[in-house]
Design a protein around this motif. Structure first.
Motif, short mmCIF file in Angstrom:
data_model
loop_
_atom_site.label_atom_id
_atom_site.label_comp_id
_atom_site.label_asym_id
_atom_site.label_seq_id
_atom_site.Cartn_x
_atom_site.Cartn_y
_atom_site.Cartn_z
N ARG A 124 0.83 -1.20 0.00
CA ARG A 124 0.00 0.00 0.00
C ARG A 124 0.86 1.25 0.00
O ARG A 124 0.55 2.23 -0.67
N TYR A 125 1.95 1.24 0.76
CA TYR A 125 2.84 2.41 0.77
C TYR A 125 3.42 2.65 -0.62
O TYR A 125 3.55 3.79 -1.05
N GLY A 126 3.77 1.59 -1.31
CA GLY A 126 4.25 1.73 -2.68
C GLY A 126 3.19 2.33 -3.58
O GLY A 126 3.48 3.18 -4.43
N SER A 127 1.95 1.91 -3.40
CA SER A 127 0.84 2.46 -4.19
C SER A 127 0.65 3.94 -3.90
O SER A 127 0.43 4.74 -4.81
N TYR A 128 0.73 4.31 -2.61
CA TYR A 128 0.61 5.73 -2.26
C TYR A 128 1.72 6.54 -2.93
O TYR A 128 1.48 7.65 -3.42
N LEU B 145 0.43 12.81 -20.60
CA LEU B 145 -0.31 13.27 -19.42
C LEU B 145 -1.35 12.24 -18.98
O LEU B 145 -1.50 11.95 -17.80
N VAL B 146 -2.06 11.69 -19.96
CA VAL B 146 -3.08 10.70 -19.65
C VAL B 146 -2.45 9.45 -19.03
O VAL B 146 -3.03 8.85 -18.11
N ILE B 147 -1.28 9.07 -19.49
CA ILE B 147 -0.59 7.91 -18.90
C ILE B 147 -0.29 8.15 -17.43
O ILE B 147 -0.53 7.28 -16.58
N PHE B 148 0.23 9.33 -17.10
CA PHE B 148 0.53 9.63 -15.70
C PHE B 148 -0.74 9.67 -14.86
O PHE B 148 -0.78 9.17 -13.73
N LEU B 149 -1.80 10.24 -15.38
CA LEU B 149 -3.07 10.27 -14.67
C LEU B 149 -3.63 8.86 -14.49
O LEU B 149 -4.13 8.51 -13.42
N PHE B 150 -3.51 8.04 -15.52
CA PHE B 150 -3.98 6.66 -15.45
C PHE B 150 -3.24 5.89 -14.36
O PHE B 150 -3.85 5.10 -13.63
N MET B 151 -1.92 6.09 -14.26
CA MET B 151 -1.15 5.38 -13.22
C MET B 151 -1.66 5.73 -11.83
O MET B 151 -1.82 4.86 -10.97
N ALA B 152 -1.95 7.00 -11.59
CA ALA B 152 -2.44 7.43 -10.28
C ALA B 152 -3.83 6.83 -10.01
O ALA B 152 -4.09 6.31 -8.92
N VAL B 153 -4.70 6.89 -11.00
CA VAL B 153 -6.06 6.37 -10.82
C VAL B 153 -6.04 4.86 -10.62
O VAL B 153 -6.76 4.31 -9.78
N TRP B 154 -5.19 4.17 -11.37
CA TRP B 154 -5.09 2.72 -11.25
C TRP B 154 -4.66 2.31 -9.84
O TRP B 154 -5.22 1.39 -9.24
N GLN B 155 -3.66 2.99 -9.30
CA GLN B 155 -3.20 2.66 -7.96
C GLN B 155 -4.26 2.99 -6.91
O GLN B 155 -4.45 2.24 -5.96
N ALA B 156 -4.96 4.11 -7.09
CA ALA B 156 -6.04 4.46 -6.16
C ALA B 156 -7.14 3.40 -6.21
O ALA B 156 -7.69 3.01 -5.17
N LEU B 157 -7.44 2.91 -7.38
CA LEU B 157 -8.45 1.87 -7.53
C LEU B 157 -7.99 0.58 -6.85
O LEU B 157 -8.79 -0.10 -6.18
N ASN B 158 -6.72 0.23 -6.98
CA ASN B 158 -6.19 -0.96 -6.31
C ASN B 158 -6.31 -0.84 -4.80
O ASN B 158 -6.67 -1.80 -4.11
N TYR C 46 -8.49 1.01 -3.16
CA TYR C 46 -9.92 0.94 -2.84
C TYR C 46 -10.42 -0.51 -2.86
O TYR C 46 -11.11 -0.94 -1.94
N ILE C 47 -10.04 -1.25 -3.87
CA ILE C 47 -10.46 -2.65 -3.97
C ILE C 47 -9.90 -3.47 -2.81
O ILE C 47 -10.59 -4.29 -2.22
N TYR C 48 -8.65 -3.21 -2.45
CA TYR C 48 -8.04 -3.93 -1.33
C TYR C 48 -8.80 -3.66 -0.04
O TYR C 48 -9.10 -4.58 0.72
N ARG C 49 -9.13 -2.41 0.20
CA ARG C 49 -9.87 -2.07 1.42
C ARG C 49 -11.26 -2.69 1.41
O ARG C 49 -11.76 -3.15 2.42
N TYR C 50 -11.90 -2.68 0.25
CA TYR C 50 -13.23 -3.28 0.12
C TYR C 50 -13.18 -4.77 0.41
O TYR C 50 -14.04 -5.31 1.11
#
Length: 131
Positions: A63-67, A107-120, A122-126
């Motif tokens: 999780r720290y790596g994802s953050y 730019l979209v690639i960098f935004l996608f990386m952030a969103v992907w990690q946030a989604l991971n 969220y899924i882990y917490r769920y």
């Protein structure tokens, strides 16, 4: 000559299962499924042998790596958007005026990386709440 599926990894067996013609080789597909289930069970047992405290530490570090990925990706995204250029290592910088398609694509690639990690995260917490 039939392949020895016992020497295949999980990924290789999954690829074989996807690509095999089940109508021509039903017995081979059944063997692949059997070996895949056995390997998956072994992997599950291997993970379950890891002490719970150590698994928690591994999960926490993941999780720290994802953050970190989220923060760095968003910082670069904001910096590139603010300056209007993207630094490149072996060529000229990509500027919004010179190549807007490439600029926005990166730019979209960098935004996608952030969103992907946030989604991971969220899924882990769920998943943890459901357990």
């Amino acid at each position: 000559m039939e392949p020895d599926f016992s020497k295949y990894s999980i990924e290789e067996l999954e690829e074989c299962l996807i690509s095999i013609d089940r109508e021509r080789y039903p017995e081979r597909a059944a063997k692949i499924e059997k070996h895949l289930k056995a390997l998956s069970a072994e992997e599950t047992q291997r993970i379950e042998k890891i002490p719970l405290e150590q698994r928690k530490i591994i999960d926490k570090n993941s999780r720290y790596g994802s953050y970190l990925v989220i923060v760095v990706s968003l910082l670069f995204f904001i910096l590139m958007l603010y300056t209007g250029e993207i630094p490149m290592r072996h060529s000229d910088n990509v500027k919004i005026e010179d190549d807007p398609i490439m600029f926005y694509f990166i730019l979209v690639i960098f935004l996608f990386m952030a969103v992907w990690q946030a989604l991971n995260i969220y899924i882990y917490r769920y998943k943890r709440k459901r357990e």
